[in-house]
Design a protein around this motif. Structure first.
Motif, mmCIF file in Angstrom:
data_model
loop_
_atom_site.group_PDB
_atom_site.id
_atom_site.type_symbol
_atom_site.label_atom_id
_atom_site.label_comp_id
_atom_site.label_asym_id
_atom_site.label_seq_id
_atom_site.Cartn_x
_atom_site.Cartn_y
_atom_site.Cartn_z
ATOM 1 N N ALA A 88 68.599 93.840 65.967
ATOM 2 C CA ALA A 88 69.295 94.426 64.810
ATOM 3 C C ALA A 88 68.320 94.597 63.637
ATOM 4 O O ALA A 88 68.345 95.613 62.941
ATOM 5 C CB ALA A 88 70.465 93.521 64.419
ATOM 6 N N LEU A 89 67.449 93.611 63.474
ATOM 7 C CA LEU A 89 66.486 93.678 62.370
ATOM 8 C C LEU A 89 65.510 94.849 62.567
ATOM 9 O O LEU A 89 65.205 95.597 61.632
ATOM 10 C CB LEU A 89 65.714 92.345 62.302
ATOM 11 C CG LEU A 89 64.725 92.181 61.166
ATOM 12 C CD1 LEU A 89 65.432 92.121 59.823
ATOM 13 C CD2 LEU A 89 63.897 90.900 61.354
ATOM 14 N N LEU A 90 65.053 95.008 63.813
ATOM 15 C CA LEU A 90 64.132 96.109 64.115
ATOM 16 C C LEU A 90 64.782 97.462 63.814
ATOM 17 O O LEU A 90 64.163 98.339 63.208
ATOM 18 C CB LEU A 90 63.698 96.038 65.580
ATOM 19 C CG LEU A 90 62.576 95.042 65.888
ATOM 20 C CD1 LEU A 90 62.537 94.697 67.359
ATOM 21 C CD2 LEU A 90 61.227 95.596 65.442
ATOM 22 N N SER A 91 66.039 97.608 64.248
ATOM 23 C CA SER A 91 66.742 98.883 64.005
ATOM 24 C C SER A 91 66.899 99.130 62.513
ATOM 25 O O SER A 91 66.716 100.249 62.028
ATOM 26 C CB SER A 91 68.135 98.872 64.626
ATOM 27 O OG SER A 91 68.024 98.675 65.972
ATOM 28 N N LYS A 92 67.217 98.062 61.801
ATOM 29 C CA LYS A 92 67.453 98.207 60.355
ATOM 30 C C LYS A 92 66.149 98.641 59.651
ATOM 31 O O LYS A 92 66.179 99.512 58.777
ATOM 32 C CB LYS A 92 67.937 96.860 59.805
ATOM 33 C CG LYS A 92 68.514 96.936 58.424
ATOM 34 C CD LYS A 92 69.166 95.602 58.062
ATOM 35 C CE LYS A 92 69.347 95.493 56.561
ATOM 36 N NZ LYS A 92 69.609 94.144 56.121
ATOM 37 N N ILE A 93 65.043 98.065 60.067
ATOM 38 C CA ILE A 93 63.755 98.428 59.445
ATOM 39 C C ILE A 93 63.409 99.882 59.774
ATOM 40 O O ILE A 93 63.032 100.667 58.910
ATOM 41 C CB ILE A 93 62.642 97.464 59.889
ATOM 42 C CG1 ILE A 93 62.903 96.091 59.289
ATOM 43 C CG2 ILE A 93 61.260 97.975 59.474
ATOM 44 C CD1 ILE A 93 61.995 94.998 59.769
ATOM 45 N N LYS A 94 63.574 100.226 61.038
ATOM 46 C CA LYS A 94 63.264 101.600 61.477
ATOM 47 C C LYS A 94 64.111 102.613 60.686
ATOM 48 O O LYS A 94 63.583 103.598 60.163
ATOM 49 C CB LYS A 94 63.548 101.714 62.988
ATOM 50 C CG LYS A 94 63.169 103.037 63.606
ATOM 51 C CD LYS A 94 63.482 103.005 65.102
ATOM 52 C CE LYS A 94 63.491 104.369 65.703
ATOM 53 N NZ LYS A 94 62.191 104.846 66.128
ATOM 54 N N ASN A 95 65.429 102.336 60.590
ATOM 55 C CA ASN A 95 66.326 103.260 59.888
ATOM 56 C C ASN A 95 66.014 103.339 58.397
ATOM 57 O O ASN A 95 65.984 104.423 57.813
ATOM 58 C CB ASN A 95 67.793 102.841 60.084
ATOM 59 C CG ASN A 95 68.189 103.011 61.537
ATOM 60 O OD1 ASN A 95 67.525 103.744 62.288
ATOM 61 N ND2 ASN A 95 69.230 102.307 61.962
ATOM 62 N N THR A 96 65.738 102.184 57.801
ATOM 63 C CA THR A 96 65.449 102.184 56.361
ATOM 64 C C THR A 96 64.174 102.972 56.078
ATOM 65 O O THR A 96 64.105 103.733 55.106
ATOM 66 C CB THR A 96 65.298 100.725 55.853
ATOM 67 O OG1 THR A 96 66.425 99.995 56.284
ATOM 68 C CG2 THR A 96 65.165 100.666 54.346
#
Ligand SMILES: C[S@@+](CC[C@H](N)C(=O)[O-])C[C@H]1O[C@@H](n2cnc3c(N)ncnc32)[C@H](O)[C@@H]1O
Length: 405
Positions: free
Chosen positions: A112-120
């Motif tokens: 979830a953290l990886l996705s959040k960083i990628k999206n941000t």
């Protein structure tokens, strides 16, 4: 100076022991095979193009990679903010490559953290980011090396310390914290394979000392930069090659004239690949039982002679007769070293896995040391030896370290 987090190899206790001479330990997490340490000794006499962190890692046989600590945080939100800030500060533009490995933390939150960083990064900063472990799985060195992740981008390491299982009451009562670190060096797998498989002379029957174990043996003897690293059972010259790559002068000797010649050839072959001086290695045909007194300061790091029983169907009598041979070999060698200036000896004795039990020789040898000026070190978490063995193997290596009183 920030502490560093070490991700230890397959035998964490051995890896941890190897590191003792190079840094001050802060915390060791047995369950996660992690070690937090400070005051790293980065000095190295060789002028190499790599970073000082990579040169440091390249001499360690037991550490997979290590990371510089960024900080310790109380919430996932703070971890996210710190990772984002570090990425933007270090690589303000261009495409990004990113991986996050977590320890003591489940896969889902990492994912979830990886996705959040990628999206941000995409939505708020218009940046493209390739995440190499979008599934949140902890990265291995093969992937990091193969993807050239540290050259193209970043790996961040998160260690959820409380969940990692510290047993003390205080730790259990406290809230978990997240230690965040950024990987600064990772094992160069291609170079290990080159040294392991790429030597012109290899002797599969006698077994091959893995270069990583040769490095560990040298480190356990903790040589000064002007110490000579000696292997009196050099075989194909693995220890000598590792010593020279680290930056030491080295001597190899063996009873077998062909092996001495081939060890020298291997040494010269690797000198070109790893850019050390051929003149830093000397090779001789010597029976270790008659090893000449060494007046130059130095250490011994050797696999030693493991005996001539390799087959599982060996008899107890055969093992006993080999044991006697090996014990008397070491007693004679140690007698000859009494007046030498060698301060530490790291070596292996065979440990046979015979009919479900381990037959080892160290206690017998230590009992025979008598008035010797060498005494065994209890380096392995209070124990005097460590058995290095792979599942199913018949002969393991029992690592011993003797120090001059
Ligand atoms: C297990 S092999 C060492 C292999 C070596 N570590 C390598 O990387 O190739 C043991 C070596 O000890 C040598 N050896 C056996 N008895 C010896 C003795 N008395 N003196 C010197 N060398 C001896 C053998 O010839 C053999 O090369």
């Amino acid at each position: 100076m920030n502490p560093y987090l070490f991700i230890l190899g397959r035998d964490p206790l051995l890896s941890r022991t190897e590191l003792q001479n190079f840094c001050d330990e802060i915390l060791y997490d047995e369950r996660e095979s992690l070690l937090l340490a400070e005051n790293l000794k980065f000095e190295n006499p060789r002028d190499l193009p790599q970073t000082k962190e990579q040169i440091f890692l390249d001499r360690l046989g037991g550490t997979i990679r290590f990371a510089k600590v960024i900080g310790e945080f109380e919430s996932e939100k703070e971890v996210f903010a710190s990772i984002l800030q570090n990425i933007l500060d270090q690589k303000p533009d261009g495409k990004l490559h990113l991986g996050i490995s977590s320890f003591g933390w489940r896969r889902e939150p990492t994912k979830a953290l990886l996705s959040k960083i990628k999206n941000t990064l995409r939505e708020e900063y218009d940046r493209n980011c390739r995440v190499v472990n979008i599934d949140g799985r902890t990265l291995d060195s093969g992937k990091i090396f193969g993807d050239r992740l540290l050259q193209k981008g970043f790996e961040f390491v998160i260690w959820k310390k409380h969940a990692a299982g510290f047993e003390s009451k205080a730790a259990q009562d406290s809230n978990p914290t997240f230690l965040l670190a950024q990987t600064v060096a990772s094992q160069n797998l291609r170079n290990y394979t080159l040294r392991d498989r790429g030597k012109d002379f290899r002797d599969a029957r006698m077994g091959m000392l893995p270069p990583k174990l040769a490095q560990i043996l040298i480190s356990l003897s903790n040589p000064d930069w002007d110490d000579v690293v000696i292997d009196p059972f050099c075989g194909s010259g693995t220890v000598n090659i590792e010593a020279a790559i680290m930056g030491y002068k080295t001597i190899g000797s063996d009873l077998d004239a062909t092996r001495v010649r081939r060890a020298q050839e291997n040494f010269e072959q690797m000198a070109e690949k790893f850019r050390y001086e051929k003149s830093h290695g000397d090779f001789f045909m010597i029976d270790a039982e008659k090893f000449p007194i060494q007046k130059t300061s130095g250490i011994i790091a050797t696999e030693g002679f493991l005996g001539d029983v390799y087959e599982k169907h060996a008899t107890r009598e055969k093992i006993q007769s080999e044991s006697q041979k090996i014990l008397s070999l070491w007693q004679n060698l140690l007698k000859n070293l009494e007046d030498s200036s060698l301060h530490t000896l790291s070596f292996c004795l065979p440990a046979w896995n015979f009919q479900g039990k381990t037959i080892s020789l160290s206690e017998n040898l230590f009992a025979k040391l008598g008035q010797s000026s060498y005494i065994p070190s209890a380096l392995f978490n209070g124990k005097r030896t460590f058995i290095y063995s792979r599942p199913g193997s018949f002969v393991g290596r029992e690592i011993c370290v003797l120090q001059k009183k």
